[in-house]
Write a protein that holds these residues in place. Structure first.
Motif, short mmCIF file in Angstrom:
data_model
loop_
_atom_site.label_atom_id
_atom_site.label_comp_id
_atom_site.label_asym_id
_atom_site.label_seq_id
_atom_site.Cartn_x
_atom_site.Cartn_y
_atom_site.Cartn_z
N ALA A 89 -35.13 47.51 -35.00
CA ALA A 89 -35.85 47.94 -36.17
C ALA A 89 -35.31 49.26 -36.64
CB ALA A 89 -37.42 47.73 -36.31
N GLY A 90 -35.58 50.21 -35.80
CA GLY A 90 -35.18 51.59 -35.88
C GLY A 90 -33.74 51.73 -36.15
N GLY A 91 -32.74 50.91 -35.27
CA GLY A 91 -31.36 51.00 -35.52
C GLY A 91 -30.95 50.52 -36.93
N ILE A 92 -31.84 49.26 -37.45
CA ILE A 92 -31.22 48.96 -38.51
C ILE A 92 -31.49 49.65 -39.84
CG2 ILE A 92 -32.00 47.14 -40.17
CD1 ILE A 92 -32.16 45.09 -37.85
N SER A 93 -32.69 50.55 -39.67
CA SER A 93 -33.13 51.48 -40.73
C SER A 93 -32.25 52.56 -40.91
CB SER A 93 -34.50 51.97 -40.36
OG SER A 93 -35.64 51.09 -40.22
N VAL A 94 -31.76 53.17 -39.57
CA VAL A 94 -30.79 54.22 -39.70
C VAL A 94 -29.24 53.75 -40.04
CG1 VAL A 94 -29.66 55.83 -38.27
CG2 VAL A 94 -31.97 55.45 -37.82
N ALA A 95 -29.04 52.59 -39.74
CA ALA A 95 -27.61 52.07 -39.88
C ALA A 95 -27.50 51.77 -41.31
CB ALA A 95 -27.34 50.77 -39.01
N LEU A 96 -28.74 51.34 -42.16
CA LEU A 96 -28.62 50.82 -43.49
C LEU A 96 -28.35 52.29 -44.25
CD1 LEU A 96 -31.33 48.53 -43.99
CD2 LEU A 96 -29.01 48.08 -44.52
N CYS A 97 -29.04 53.40 -44.06
CA CYS A 97 -28.74 54.76 -44.42
C CYS A 97 -27.39 55.10 -44.26
CB CYS A 97 -29.80 55.62 -44.10
SG CYS A 97 -31.55 55.32 -44.47
N LEU A 98 -26.94 55.04 -43.30
CA LEU A 98 -25.66 55.63 -42.85
C LEU A 98 -24.47 54.61 -43.47
CD1 LEU A 98 -25.68 56.26 -39.18
CD2 LEU A 98 -26.00 58.03 -40.98
N THR A 99 -24.52 53.34 -43.69
CA THR A 99 -23.76 52.55 -44.36
C THR A 99 -23.65 52.90 -45.87
OG1 THR A 99 -23.94 50.78 -42.64
CG2 THR A 99 -23.04 49.96 -44.57
N ALA A 100 -24.64 53.01 -46.37
CA ALA A 100 -24.86 53.23 -47.79
C ALA A 100 -24.14 54.60 -48.12
CB ALA A 100 -26.33 53.46 -48.29
N VAL A 103 -23.42 50.18 -37.51
CA VAL A 103 -22.79 50.76 -38.71
C VAL A 103 -21.31 50.34 -38.72
CG1 VAL A 103 -21.64 52.78 -39.65
CG2 VAL A 103 -24.34 52.88 -39.03
N GLU A 104 -20.68 50.12 -37.49
CA GLU A 104 -19.45 49.60 -37.18
C GLU A 104 -19.27 48.13 -37.56
OE1 GLU A 104 -16.16 51.33 -36.62
OE2 GLU A 104 -17.68 52.57 -37.77
N TRP A 137 -21.33 46.49 -39.68
CA TRP A 137 -21.55 46.25 -41.01
C TRP A 137 -20.20 46.94 -41.78
CZ3 TRP A 137 -27.39 48.10 -41.20
CH2 TRP A 137 -28.19 47.02 -40.55
N ARG A 138 -19.63 47.68 -41.15
CA ARG A 138 -18.48 48.23 -41.96
C ARG A 138 -17.50 47.14 -42.23
NH1 ARG A 138 -13.84 49.71 -40.90
NH2 ARG A 138 -14.11 49.75 -38.77
N GLY A 139 -17.25 46.63 -40.90
CA GLY A 139 -16.16 45.50 -40.78
C GLY A 139 -16.63 44.22 -41.74
N CYS A 140 -17.63 43.93 -41.58
CA CYS A 140 -18.20 42.85 -42.46
C CYS A 140 -18.10 43.18 -44.11
CB CYS A 140 -19.49 42.65 -42.31
SG CYS A 140 -19.99 42.05 -40.60
N ILE A 141 -18.17 44.52 -44.45
CA ILE A 141 -18.13 44.69 -45.77
C ILE A 141 -16.74 44.79 -46.08
CG2 ILE A 141 -18.30 46.78 -47.48
CD1 ILE A 141 -21.18 47.33 -46.31
N ASP A 142 -15.94 45.18 -45.13
CA ASP A 142 -14.53 45.40 -45.47
C ASP A 142 -13.85 44.02 -45.79
OD1 ASP A 142 -14.37 48.13 -45.74
OD2 ASP A 142 -13.72 48.41 -43.47
N THR A 143 -14.40 42.91 -45.20
CA THR A 143 -13.87 41.90 -45.24
C THR A 143 -14.05 41.13 -46.77
OG1 THR A 143 -15.83 40.33 -44.67
CG2 THR A 143 -14.47 41.01 -42.99
N LEU A 144 -14.81 41.74 -47.48
CA LEU A 144 -15.16 41.34 -48.83
C LEU A 144 -13.77 41.63 -49.59
CD1 LEU A 144 -18.88 42.05 -49.40
CD2 LEU A 144 -17.68 39.89 -48.60
#
Length: 216
Positions: A29-40, A102-103, A105-112
Motif C-alpha cells: 500500500a505504501g509502495g503504491i502511494s509513493v509510486a503514484l506520486c512519482l509516476t504523476a 514506477v518502472e 507503470w511507466r512501461g504500461c503508460i508508454d504502451t498507450l
C-alpha cells in the motif's frame, strides 16, 4: 530440547504468518502511494523531476533490499531517529516496492498511443483530466497483472525483516528450529506457507494477463 508437536509448530508459524501478511499489505500500500506520486511527477516532463526520479529508481533497484533494511534500522539511529523493527521494515519495503512499481507503470503508460495525449489536448482537457479520464483507465488494465505479480516479490521480501529482529514467518521458523532442532520439518512448513501465500497471487496475475491481453 523442547518437545513440539506438529500442531504446535504449525500454530506458531500461522501466528507469525499474520505479521508477514500485515507487513506485505503495509509495504505494498505504501509502495503504491509513493509510486503514484512519482509516476504523476514523471509525466509532467519536468527534466529536474525526471532526473531525480530516475536516480531514486536506480538506487533502490540497484541495491539489495537487505542493505536497505539495515540502513533504515541502524542507519537512521545514527542520526537520532530511533525506529522500531516494524517501521524500518515497512519503510524499506515501501521504498523498494515503489521503485519497481514506477518502472512497471511507466512501461504500461508508454504502451498507450501518443495520439491519445494529443487528442485530449485538442479537446481542451487539462493534464490532470487527461490522466484521470483517458490515460489511467487504460493503463490500469495493462498494469494490473504485472503489479499483482510483483506483489509476490514483496511477500518474499518480508523474510529479510528477520535480520533486524522483526518476528515474521522466517524469523519464527528460525526460532522454532533453534528450539526443536528439526530444520527440515520446520522450514518445510515455512516453505509451504510461503507457497500458499504466493501461488494465488501468481495465478491471479496470469489470469488477469490473459484477460487484459492488449495484443488481442
Amino acid at each position: 530440547m523442547i518437545e513440539f508437536s506438529n500442531y504446535d509448530i504449525i500454530r506458531n508459524l500461522l501466528i507469525a504468518t499474520q505479521w508477514t501478511v500485515l507487513l506485505s499489505l503495509a509495504a505494498f500500500a505504501g509502495g503504491i502511494s509513493v509510486a503514484l506520486c512519482l509516476t504523476a511527477a514523471r509525466l509532467t516532463k519536468n527534466p529536474a523531476l525526471a532526473g531525480l526520479i530516475k536516480l531514486y529508481v536506480e538506487v533502490f533497484q540497484g541495491t539489495p533490499l537487505l542493505m536497505q533494511m539495515f540502513l533504515c534500522f541502524f542507519g537512521l539511529s545514527l542520526v537520532g531517529l530511533n525506529i522500531s523493527a516494524w517501521n524500518a521494515a515497512v519503510l524499506s519495503l515501501t521504498l523498494f516496492t515503489s521503485a519497481f512499481l514506477v518502472e512497471i507503470w511507466r512501461g504500461c503508460i508508454d504502451t498507450l498511443p501518443k495520439g491519445q495525449w494529443e487528442a485530449s489536448r485538442c479537446l481542451g482537457l487539462s493534464f490532470l483530466q487527461t490522466l484521470r479520464y483517458v490515460v489511467l483507465p487504460q493503463a490500469f488494465k495493462v498494469a494490473l497483472a504485472p503489479s499483482i505479480g510483483f506483489s509476490v516479490q514483496v511477500v518474499k521480501g518480508t523474510a529479510l525483516a528477520s535480520v533486524i529482529g522483526f518476528v515474521e514467518l522466517t524469523k519464527a521458523g528460525t526460532m522454532l528450529n533453534n528450539a526443536t532442532f528439526e530444520p527440515f520439518k520446520v522450514f518445510a512448513f515455512v516453505a509451504l506457507i510461503y507457497f500458499a501465500l504466493c501461488y494465488p497471487l501468481s495465478l491471479t496475475s496470469k489470469i488477469l494477463e490473459k484477460k487484459f491481453n492488449v495484443s488481442r
